[in-house]
Design a protein around this motif. Structure first.
Motif, short mmCIF file in Angstrom:
data_model
loop_
_atom_site.label_atom_id
_atom_site.label_comp_id
_atom_site.label_asym_id
_atom_site.label_seq_id
_atom_site.Cartn_x
_atom_site.Cartn_y
_atom_site.Cartn_z
N LEU A 1 0.80 -1.23 0.00
CA LEU A 1 0.00 0.00 0.00
C LEU A 1 0.83 1.28 0.00
O LEU A 1 0.61 2.16 -0.84
CB LEU A 1 -0.98 0.00 1.17
N PRO A 2 1.80 1.46 0.91
CA PRO A 2 2.60 2.68 0.86
C PRO A 2 3.37 2.83 -0.45
O PRO A 2 3.52 3.95 -0.96
CB PRO A 2 3.55 2.52 2.06
N VAL B 1 1.01 4.08 -3.15
CA VAL B 1 0.77 5.51 -2.98
C VAL B 1 1.98 6.30 -3.46
O VAL B 1 1.84 7.36 -4.09
CB VAL B 1 0.44 5.84 -1.51
N CYS C 1 -4.19 -0.82 -6.59
CA CYS C 1 -3.54 -1.52 -5.48
C CYS C 1 -4.50 -2.55 -4.91
O CYS C 1 -5.48 -2.21 -4.25
CB CYS C 1 -3.11 -0.52 -4.41
N ALA D 1 -0.98 0.63 7.90
CA ALA D 1 -0.60 1.11 6.58
C ALA D 1 -1.81 1.35 5.69
O ALA D 1 -1.77 2.21 4.79
CB ALA D 1 0.36 0.13 5.92
N GLU E 1 -3.14 4.84 6.82
CA GLU E 1 -2.16 5.87 6.46
C GLU E 1 -2.13 6.10 4.96
O GLU E 1 -2.06 7.25 4.49
CB GLU E 1 -0.78 5.46 6.98
N SER E 2 -2.21 5.02 4.20
CA SER E 2 -2.13 5.13 2.74
C SER E 2 -3.37 5.81 2.17
O SER E 2 -3.28 6.68 1.29
CB SER E 2 -1.94 3.75 2.12
#
Length: 355
Positions: free
Chosen positions: A140-141, A144, A161, A172, A175-176
């Motif tokens: 995920l990060p 992004v 994703c 995550a 956050e993402s």
């Protein structure tokens, strides 16, 4: 949505003709062929694992074929795809030659990661499949970040994703989605909700089991789709992908389907009830699409037999390619430890002398 969600009943002839009327028959037959190819490829993968030709962990797309093909149909070839470790079908749908996918499973040097990645780490820059991630949510990060790079450069590509339902409970994920929404990044997050994260149902692990609703926390569009319906997946995914492309609007798509086998090849799935197993098989997306295309007059039994023979021939060729491919040389073990040469890098193998 519970683990015993009733499967959608097969359409009548009239309903099938109406449902498929807006799609070219050749396209429909192509979707069926692609879904059947993923099914037969994964069945051969399971066979290869039991024959000890494939090692490590191995997770199959069985039951997920409509989502695999529908997502691929919604993307441009230049769009990027990040996936979790259940990615063989996505690799094929993204355009990687099946022989290279099977060779990677076999740990051969002709594989997508030259045999060093295996089942969970498919990667191919040419088709823009950027993993294959064994860590839950690890993609995920990075997805992004790829979307940020596209935005920074002023491109019009989109990042898709993919993840499993269990990923929605890790840090995550939140956050993402937060960063993607704040910065208006061209990324579509796709949750494959097969209703069982490893051995735990979504209801037992998520206070909000309607996973698409989590998008509202980030003022992001969230949608749920029948993940066993290839056209439904294609249509809503196309809408979300194009909104991300044109307007920089990220989105969350929850595709609900059923896992036909255990979490991995070696998982007997004894935690599932007989009712849940029965419903999963009644919801088989490949069998259902075949029935409905026959009802609509797009397919007949003879055409299905021809497609089945072509698919089996293609899968056999992929297996033969993998079988004939060489193993990586031990000396190549450290070739990709660093992106660029590093002074004093140790390339000592376990059996080599220390000095």
């Amino acid at each position: 949505m519970t683990t015993t969600t009733a499967p959608r009943k097969t359409m009548s002839k009239a309903a099938a003709r109406k449902a498929f009327a807006g799609t070219d028959p050749d396209t429909l037959r192509g979707y069926f062929r692609d879904m059947l190819f993923v099914r037969r490829f994964e069945e051969r993968t399971a066979q290869g694992y039991t024959q000890a030709k494939i090692g490590g962990y191995c997770h199959l797309n069985l039951g997920e074929e409509a989502t695999v093909v529908g997502l691929a149909a919604a993307m441009r070839p230049t769009d990027y795809l990040f996936t979790n470790y259940r990615e063989h079908g996505y690799a094929i749908a993204k355009g990687i030659e099946p022989g290279r996918v099977m060779a990677e499973l076999y740990g051969r040097s002709t594989g997508t990661s030259k045999g060093w990645g295996g089942s969970m780490h498919m990667f191919d820059t040419a088709t823009r499949l950027l993993g294959g991630y064994g860590i839950v949510g690890g993609q995920l990060p990075l997805a992004v970040g790829a979307a940020l790079a596209i935005d920074y450069r002023g491109g019009d590509d989109v990042v898709v994703c993919q993840m499993g339902d269990g990923t929605t409970n890790i840090g995550a994920f939140h956050e993402s989605l937060n960063i993607a929404a704040l910065w208006h990044l061209p990324v579509v997050f796709v949750v494959i909700n097969n209703q069982t994260g490893m051995g735990t149902t979504v209801e037992q692990s998520s206070a909000e089991p309607d996973l698409y609703k989590r998008a509202s926390a980030y003022r992001m569009r969230g949608e749920r789709v029948d993940g066993t319906d290839v056209l439904a997946v294609r249509d809503i995914a196309s809408e979300l992908v194009e909104a991300a492309r044109r307007e920089g609007k990220p989105a969350l798509l929850e595709a609900v389907s059923h896992r036909l086998k255990g979490h991995s090849v070696v998982d007997p799935a004894k935690y599932r009830s007989a009712e849940a197993v029965s419903i999963a098989h009644e919801s088989d997306p490949v069998a259902r699409l075949e029935r409905e295309l026959i009802a609509a007059g797009v397919l007949d039994k003879d055409t299905v037999a021809v497609i089945e023979a072509e698919v089996r021939e293609g899968v056999d060729a992929a297996v033969a390619f993998a079988d004939a491919s060489p193993h990586p040389e031990p000396t190549s073990l450290f070739d990709y430890t660093y992106a660029t040469p590093v002074a004093g890098e140790s390339r000592r193998l376990p059996a080599d002398p220390l000095f």
